[in-house]
Write a protein that holds these residues in place. Sequence first.
Motif, short mmCIF file in Angstrom:
data_model
loop_
_atom_site.label_atom_id
_atom_site.label_comp_id
_atom_site.label_asym_id
_atom_site.label_seq_id
_atom_site.Cartn_x
_atom_site.Cartn_y
_atom_site.Cartn_z
N ALA A 157 0.82 -1.21 0.00
CA ALA A 157 0.00 0.00 0.00
C ALA A 157 0.86 1.27 0.00
O ALA A 157 0.50 2.25 -0.65
N ILE A 158 1.97 1.26 0.71
CA ILE A 158 2.86 2.43 0.75
C ILE A 158 3.53 2.62 -0.60
O ILE A 158 3.62 3.73 -1.10
N GLY A 159 3.99 1.54 -1.19
CA GLY A 159 4.70 1.62 -2.46
C GLY A 159 6.10 2.16 -2.27
O GLY A 159 6.58 2.32 -1.15
N PRO A 160 6.76 2.47 -3.38
CA PRO A 160 8.14 2.98 -3.28
C PRO A 160 8.16 4.43 -2.80
O PRO A 160 7.19 5.17 -2.98
N ILE A 161 9.25 4.80 -2.20
CA ILE A 161 9.48 6.19 -1.81
C ILE A 161 10.41 6.79 -2.84
O ILE A 161 11.47 6.23 -3.14
N ARG A 162 10.00 7.91 -3.40
CA ARG A 162 10.81 8.60 -4.40
C ARG A 162 11.63 9.69 -3.71
O ARG A 162 11.08 10.48 -2.93
N LEU A 163 12.93 9.70 -3.98
CA LEU A 163 13.82 10.70 -3.42
C LEU A 163 14.13 11.77 -4.46
O LEU A 163 14.28 11.46 -5.65
N TYR A 164 14.23 13.00 -4.00
CA TYR A 164 14.58 14.13 -4.85
C TYR A 164 15.88 14.74 -4.34
O TYR A 164 16.28 14.54 -3.20
N SER A 165 16.49 15.54 -5.15
CA SER A 165 17.71 16.24 -4.78
C SER A 165 17.41 17.28 -3.69
O SER A 165 16.42 18.01 -3.78
N ALA A 166 18.28 17.34 -2.71
CA ALA A 166 18.12 18.36 -1.67
C ALA A 166 18.30 19.76 -2.25
O ALA A 166 17.76 20.73 -1.70
N ALA A 167 19.01 19.88 -3.37
CA ALA A 167 19.20 21.18 -4.01
C ALA A 167 17.88 21.73 -4.56
O ALA A 167 17.64 22.93 -4.52
N THR A 168 17.03 20.86 -5.05
CA THR A 168 15.76 21.30 -5.62
C THR A 168 14.60 21.17 -4.64
O THR A 168 13.54 21.75 -4.85
N HIS A 169 14.79 20.39 -3.59
CA HIS A 169 13.75 20.18 -2.57
C HIS A 169 14.38 20.33 -1.18
O HIS A 169 14.57 19.36 -0.45
N PRO A 170 14.71 21.56 -0.79
CA PRO A 170 15.47 21.77 0.45
C PRO A 170 14.70 21.53 1.75
O PRO A 170 15.33 21.40 2.80
N HIS A 171 13.38 21.45 1.69
CA HIS A 171 12.60 21.29 2.92
C HIS A 171 12.16 19.85 3.16
O HIS A 171 11.96 19.45 4.30
N CYS A 172 11.98 19.09 2.11
CA CYS A 172 11.59 17.69 2.21
C CYS A 172 11.93 17.04 0.87
O CYS A 172 11.40 17.45 -0.16
N ASN A 173 12.80 16.05 0.89
CA ASN A 173 13.29 15.49 -0.37
C ASN A 173 12.70 14.12 -0.72
O ASN A 173 13.28 13.39 -1.51
N TRP A 174 11.56 13.79 -0.16
CA TRP A 174 10.98 12.47 -0.47
C TRP A 174 9.46 12.53 -0.52
O TRP A 174 8.84 13.42 0.04
#
Length: 75
Positions: A28-45
Amino acid sequence: MTANDMIDLLVARLVRDHGKSKHHWRKAIGPIRLYSAATHPHCNWVANPTGMGRDVALIESLLDDVRLAHPMLHH
């Protein structure tokens, strides 16, 4: 904390608080997608839960709480 660690944490809390199996919640949760901290400085997932409406609502509520404590995950 890594994405896999986060999934383990979410699954443990959901099983403890709402029952059902680990497999059920992982699916139900599925995969967690991570983003670059440079483009998502407050929450990267992000997670995009799927399944029954009640399960999705439980997961999304938990995600909101957990993001406050763990806004940044590592690869």
